[in-house]
Write an enzyme that holds these catalytic residues in place. Structure first.
Site, PDB file in Angstrom:
ATOM      1  N   HIS A 112       3.580   6.641  -7.108  1.00 53.31           N
ATOM      2  CA  HIS A 112       2.539   7.474  -7.020  1.00 53.31           C
ATOM      3  C   HIS A 112       3.399   9.217  -7.191  1.00 53.31           C
ATOM      4  O   HIS A 112       3.476  10.503  -7.751  1.00 53.31           O
ATOM      5  CB  HIS A 112       1.304   8.462  -5.796  1.00 53.31           C
TER       6      HIS A 112
ATOM      7  N   HIS B 228       1.900   4.813  -2.840  1.00 49.96           N
ATOM      8  CA  HIS B 228       1.638   6.048  -2.722  1.00 49.96           C
ATOM      9  C   HIS B 228       2.712   6.851  -2.807  1.00 49.96           C
ATOM     10  O   HIS B 228       3.315   7.749  -3.639  1.00 49.96           O
ATOM     11  CB  HIS B 228       1.825   6.183  -0.850  1.00 49.96           C
TER      12      HIS B 228
ATOM     13  N   HIS C  97       1.072  -1.652  -0.052  1.00 49.73           N
ATOM     14  CA  HIS C  97       0.021   0.285  -0.251  1.00 49.73           C
ATOM     15  C   HIS C  97       0.913   1.756  -0.510  1.00 49.73           C
ATOM     16  O   HIS C  97       1.028   2.536  -1.288  1.00 49.73           O
ATOM     17  CB  HIS C  97      -0.817  -0.055   1.490  1.00 49.73           C
ATOM     18  N   GLU C  98       1.696   0.905   0.804  1.00 49.83           N
ATOM     19  CA  GLU C  98       2.693   2.361   0.421  1.00 49.83           C
ATOM     20  C   GLU C  98       3.456   2.763  -0.537  1.00 49.83           C
ATOM     21  O   GLU C  98       4.175   4.195  -0.041  1.00 49.83           O
ATOM     22  CB  GLU C  98       3.298   2.377   2.608  1.00 49.83           C
TER      23      GLU C  98
END
Length: 685
Positions: A478, A475, A471-472
């Site tokens: 991104h 990010h 998940h991180e």
């Protein structure tokens, strides 16, 4: 006292590899003078733009603003990385000191009447300026930011807004430091005889935590989520589970100096006042007006659609756990501190699956490699260890390059829990991508709180921990893949109900068989996870989703409700939380994932205030987005991956979120894919 660049490393150019600062040379006493100098420099830059005698143009107003504040950004990025990941009493004192100053500075920018007049003039003439689409987006975002900050209000209202913003900054810092203080203060010290039910990896982690706290030869359970959740999952000592659980849920609510309830009440009151000054009925209305959802009603519609199904499924799960308790000959009623323990036992019985059997296959280093290979197969990235000086020995770095060998970013991973680190997991940056001032490549960090192993032992993750890592890293990508010109639009600078799409979507690749088969390797034998075990693991994807969805959705609903209050009477935080949970018929055996007194998403700066629904809003998007790959029959389909990169991961805030998603997928999603993903599609509300 004024310091020169020679005296203060924060005031000099960062000359280490990849433009990193010399962390070892930076001392707490350097921050305040560096902030003072950078703030003064930025004020002078803003004043020069606002006072220009030239008619406003995009270049002399918007681009000039975008080029300003570089020194302040540099100093602030270093400080807040350390304030979150490796703080100290001295840094906390600086944080308390600087937070209201930064709020005051922001007020001076966004309430600068001559500056707003120039921006407003440009915005009124935007169709005649010959702007590129990106320039038009930057102008629109600046105008919206100024209006939402109160630039169009009268002087009295602006003065009150400025005072509110400063006070809120102080309250957010206080809240965050109180939670950290409660977490640091707690450790349950245990003897060998207290460890019944704990697998070897949990014992080893508890031994390491005890030794770190000066209790060599004993065991410690801390309030790091990975520590207390493992204990709640495996310990057969019901009395000790209750102690750990109570300490976990009472953070910020223990009375005394670190109690957050008065801080929350004042924060909610001030946010409501700010919203009314800006013409909104409630803070929730104000917050969502500039998000993808647009209104609290739209966010609540999604949450309500999921809540009834999730609650019904959770009640079925509760009854199954209660039956297990009865079958064992016990006569007590299932309590919140029992849920994880019996859910793990039932999972083992139902699927022949034991977390202690799974965990050795999820080594931290292998999961990092898995995240990297996924990025290579989707986006052509490679990750090479970078030997650079960092702020803590546990942190490590990688040089990220594209298919051509060109440098894309520096990625820093800081994975282990420690007393100097705030709880949770997050992505942040030391430098953001932009092309307005040279071709600036980003420096991106992932900060997590996994349990650090004993010396010489591999770090083992739960499956949920591995999902957090992916998940991180989503990010992180991104930020790393950002490809925009203007800093305002860079990387993760998108609406909060869109920013979770790249991260939550990336979690899906953890469960792709090709990734698990290669990287789920036993820590001792190096053997791949047996296919039968892998199949059983994947078969449990929707196991416990009633509990997990209720635990989350209750938080999102309470968040909307507390920020949607129109009652001017003082907020009794404990009573409000209790009454609101009763209203939605929260099962008594489940506690909110984040109770209000330690709900840092909402009250430690407020990045998700009235916006915690964003995770589920984005999950609607991510479930549908991964189906785009599944429809091709290839989880790494090149054409789909290219669209994903072009319109989501590299596009920053170039487009309205809905338009960005439609550019990738061809349409907006429905809730069906989310319900299917969580196993709620066949449950009646």
């Amino acid at each position: 006292m004024t310091q020169t660049p020679a005296q203060n490393p924060l005031l000099s150019d960062f000359a280490a590899a990849f433009g990193l600062p010399d962390f070892a040379a930076i001392k707490p006493e350097h921050y305040r003078p560096a902030f003072d100098a950078a703030l003064a420099e930025h004020r002078a830059e803003i004043d020069a733009v606002a006072a220009s005698a030239e008619p406003p143009t995009f270049a002399n107003t918007i681009e000039a603003l975008e080029k300003s504040g570089r020194s302040l950004e540099k100093v602030a990025n270093v400080f807040f990385v350390l304030a979150g990941a490796d703080t100290s009493d001295a840094l906390e004192a600086v944080e308390r000191d600087i937070s209201p100053l930064l709020a005051r500075h922001s007020n001076a920018l966004y309430l600068n009447a001559p500056l707003f007049k120039r921006i407003d003039d440009l915005y009124a003439r935007r169709e005649t300026l010959g702007l590129t689409p990106e320039q038009a987006r930057v102008l629109e975002r600046y105008h919206t930011r100024f209006v939402r900050a109160g630039a169009g209000l009268d002087k009295a209202a602006q003065d009150r807004l400025a005072a509110i913003n400063e006070e809120l900054a102080t309250l957010g810092t206080k809240f965050s430091q109180n939670v950290l203080a409660d977490e640091k203060a707690y450790a349950l010290i245990l003897e060998e005889g207290d460890l019944a039910g704990l697998p070897d990896f949990a014992r080893a982690a508890a031994a390491a935590a005890a030794e770190e706290r000066g209790h060599k030869g004993k065991y410690a359970i801390t309030l790091a989520r990975s520590s207390c959740e493992s204990f709640l999952q495996f310990s057969s000592r019901r009395d000790l589970r209750e102690k750990v659980f109570e300490a976990w849920i009472k953070r910020g609510e223990n009375g005394g100096a670190t109690d957050n309830r008065a801080t929350i009440a004042e924060t909610v009151k001030l946010r409501a006042e700010r919203a009314k000054l800006l013409g909104f009925a409630t803070f929730a209305d104000y917050r969502l007006d500039d998000q993808m959802a647009k209104t609290p009603a739209a966010a609540r519609k999604l949450l309500d659609e999921v809540w009834g199904r999730a609650r019904a499924k959770a009640l079925v799960e509760r009854d199954a756990l209660q039956e297990m308790i009865a079958a064992e000959g016990a006569n007590f009623k299932l309590a919140p501190h029992d849920w994880r323990y019996y859910a793990e036992k039932l999972r083992k019985a139902k699927y022949d699956l034991d977390e202690a059997e799974i965990k050795p296959y999820f080594q931290l280093d292998k999961m990092i490699e898995a995240a990297f290979e996924t990025a290579q197969r989707l986006f052509g990235l490679t990750f090479t260890p970078a030997n650079v000086p960092l702020y803590h020995p546990d942190a490590r770095a990688w040089d990220v390059k594209d298919k051509s060998g060109a440098h894309v970013a520096l990625f820093i991973g800081d994975y282990f829990a420690r007393g100097s680190k705030h709880s949770g997991a997050w992505m942040t940056s030391l430098r953001d991508q932009q092309k307005l001032i040279g071709d600036t490549r980003p420096v991106v960090l992932n900060v997590c709180n996994f349990t650090k192993p004993a010396a010489g032992e591999p770090a083992l993750l739960s499956f949920d921990d591995a999902r957090t890592l992916f998940h991180e890293f989503g990010h992180g990508l991104h930020g790393m893949l950002s490809n925009v010109t203007y800093p305002l639009l860079s990387g993760t600078a998108v609406s909060s109900d869109f920013v979770e799409l790249p991260s939550q979507l990336y979690e899906h690749w953890l469960e792709v068989p090709a990734i698990l088969e290669r990287y789920a390797r036993h820590a001792k034998t190096g053997e791949a996870m047996p296919k039968a075990l892998l199949d059983r693991l994947l078969a449990t994807r929707t196991y416990g989703q009633g509990f997990a969805t209720v635990e989350y959705t209750a938080c999102a609903l309470v968040d909307l409700d507390v920020h949607g209050r129109q009652d001017d009477t003082p907020l009794d935080v404990t009573a409000f939380e209790r009454d609101d949970l009763e209203r939605i018929k929260m099962p008594a055996e489940i506690v909110m994932r984040h109770r209000l007194p330690h709900f840092s998403h909402l009250f430690s700066g407020g990045g998700y205030a009235a916006g915690y629904y964003s995770y589920m809003w984005s999950e609607v998007l991510d479930a549908d987005a991964f189906e785009a790959f599944e429809e091709t029959g290839d989880a790494f389909d090149p054409a789909t991956a290219q669209r994903l990169r072009d319109f989501i991961y590299s596009a920053g805030n170039l487009r309205d979120p809905a338009e960005a998603y439609k550019a990738f997928r061809g349409r907006l999603p429905a809730v069906d894919a989310l319900l299917k993903k969580r196993g709620l599609d066949d449950v009646a509300a």
